[in-house]
Design a protein around this motif. Structure first.
Motif, short mmCIF file in Angstrom:
data_model
loop_
_atom_site.label_atom_id
_atom_site.label_comp_id
_atom_site.label_asym_id
_atom_site.label_seq_id
_atom_site.Cartn_x
_atom_site.Cartn_y
_atom_site.Cartn_z
N HIS A 76 -33.16 12.44 -70.59
CA HIS A 76 -33.30 13.37 -71.72
C HIS A 76 -33.99 14.66 -71.30
O HIS A 76 -33.67 15.73 -71.80
N ILE A 77 -34.90 14.57 -70.32
CA ILE A 77 -35.58 15.78 -69.89
C ILE A 77 -34.63 16.63 -69.02
O ILE A 77 -34.56 17.85 -69.19
N ALA A 80 -32.11 18.28 -71.26
CA ALA A 80 -32.77 19.29 -72.09
C ALA A 80 -33.05 20.54 -71.27
O ALA A 80 -32.93 21.66 -71.76
N LYS A 81 -33.39 20.36 -69.99
CA LYS A 81 -33.68 21.51 -69.13
C LYS A 81 -32.42 22.22 -68.70
O LYS A 81 -32.38 23.44 -68.57
N THR A 110 -33.91 13.11 -79.05
CA THR A 110 -34.92 13.28 -77.99
C THR A 110 -34.61 14.51 -77.15
O THR A 110 -35.49 15.33 -76.85
N ALA A 114 -36.78 18.03 -76.81
CA ALA A 114 -37.32 18.42 -75.49
C ALA A 114 -36.75 19.75 -75.00
O ALA A 114 -37.24 20.30 -74.02
#
Ligand code: CTP
Length: 398
Positions: A76-77, A80-81, A110, A114
């Motif tokens: 998810h990170i 998101a990035k 999520t 983020a």
């Protein structure tokens, strides 16, 4: 053109019947060159399968936060990035409520929480659910948090009701993404007016005088200016072309109508580009009834139309950039330079009808950009590319 090459788009698909439209949206974005990642909620998988999106995007479709065989370390990170933009569509009342309150209980919510990139949401639901004050409050909250809400359309809904709540067509959604992500916004806040296409000068209720202009060059310029962030007005003679999205289109028929439209918009215009092929003459008289044929030959009396561009050159306000087009069949540069000077222009794009690939109706053009200081000859290229080069030259001179 692959206008979204190098851009990463995350599509968040939630559980509404309109989820099927997202297959086409994903396909259009892939065609535009974007790297498309689809995240589905559990419920969305009941309407359309992850396999559909995986086949179209050539990437794994993510459904659940805790899948362990996934390519990213902290999925998810990473997503998101990586995302340049997230589009949640269709966005159910349920997901809007969660997003509005920072609830992150599945992969999609999520990732959205983020992500720092631009976020778009396209609500789609039954009208009563949409109009419910709770949903309206959630939408207001999301706008406050920086989400762009794509308004649902009205019509016959899947539940049989007629009202507001439909997800817009895939083309509309893809165009929204395109406008945000394509190009540097080098013309943000700049007001650009473009004229395009031929004019038609009526002879009687049945017939008119016109020319072979297709409007393709002017429409390409309007589209390119829109992608660069300009506020674009397209004053178009009769053409068979679809208007570019997010462009204000004013349709006109005759040179007189085009003149009226240009006069109206000129005071609020920073750049005027006259790509239209305007009639220089119109029938001196327009017959009220159909002209009947007779045995003898017929001569038509023609009168001059106003030269719109020359008028704009005489009535320019400070800061206006004026660009004309010049179509010639001989002595291209000499004749075009005369027009540049006589009409008081900042630039003229000259093209020779006799050059292969540069005529009416085709998708390519070979233009030479003349300014009071010099000339830049561009090779044969697509009209889309020629439009980009023309705007580059204008931006460099403003
Ligand atoms: N133009 C205009 N109004 C007219 C005729 C032309 O605004 N009544 C503009 C066109 O939109 C174009 C430029 O003037 O940007 C040059 O058009 P072109 O047809 O190449 O030249 P003309 O000025 O009409 O001269 P000629 O027909 O003698 O070549």
């Amino acid at each position: 053109m692959e206008d979204l090459r190098g851009k990463c788009v995350v599509l968040g698909v939630t559980g509404g019947i309109a989820a099927y439209k997202m297959a086409d949206t994903a396909r259009l974005l892939v065609k535009m060159g974007a790297e498309v990642h689809v995240i589905m909620t559990e419920n969305a998988t009941r309407f359309i399968t992850p396999l559909t999106f995986e086949t179209l995007t050539n990437r794994r479709c993510v459904v659940d936060t805790f899948a362990r065989d996934f390519q990213y370390d902290v999925a998810h990170i990473s997503l998101a990035k990586a995302a340049d933009l997230i589009l949640i569509a269709p966005a159910t009342a349920n997901v809007l409520a969660k997003l509005a309150h920072g609830i992150a209980d599945d992969m999609l919510t999520t990732v959205v929480l983020a992500a720092r990139c631009r976020k778009l949401a396209a609500p789609a639901m039954n009208t009563a659910m949409l109009e419910n004050p709770v949903t309206q409050d959630n939408l207001a909250a999301l706008k406050k948090y920086g989400f762009e809400i794509i308004e649902p359309e009205g019509g016959l809904l899947a539940c049989g009701d007629v009202g507001k709540g439909k997800l817009p067509a895939p083309e509309v959604l893809a165009d929204r993404v395109l406008r945000h992500l394509a190009r540097e916004k080098s013309l943000a806040g700049v007001r650009v007016a473009v004229t395009a296409g031929p004019t038609q000068e009526a002879l009687d209720p049945v017939r008119f005088l016109s020319n072979h202009s297709s409007g393709k060059m002017g429409y390409a310029i309007a589209r390119e200016a829109m992608l660069r962030g300009a506020e674009v007005t397209l004053i178009s003679g009769p053409t068979a072309l679809d208007a570019p999205p997010f462009v204000q289109v004013e349709r006109v028929q005759s040179a007189g109508e085009m003149f009226a439209a240009v006069r109206r918009v000129l005071p609020e215009t920073d750049i005027l580009i006259k790509a239209a092929a305007v009639a220089d003459y119109r029938p001196a008289e327009v017959a009220g009834d159909k002209l009947k044929k007779r045995d003898e030959d017929l001569s038509l009396a023609l009168e001059r139309t106003d030269d719109i561009l020359a008028w704009a050159g005489r009535n320019r306000h400070p800061g206006l950039f004026l660009c004309g087009f010049s179509m010639e069949t001989r002595d291209l540069l000499e004749n075009s330079r005369k027009k540049l000077e006589k009409k008081g222009l900042d630039m003229i794009a000259a093209n020779d009808l006799r050059t292969a690939g540069a005529g009416f109706g085709v998708d390519t053009n070979a233009i030479t950009l003349l300014t009071p200081e010099g000339a830049e000859e561009l090779p044969l290229m697509s009209k889309a590319e020629a439009a980009a080069r023309l705007l580059d030259a204008i931006e460099a001179r403003r």
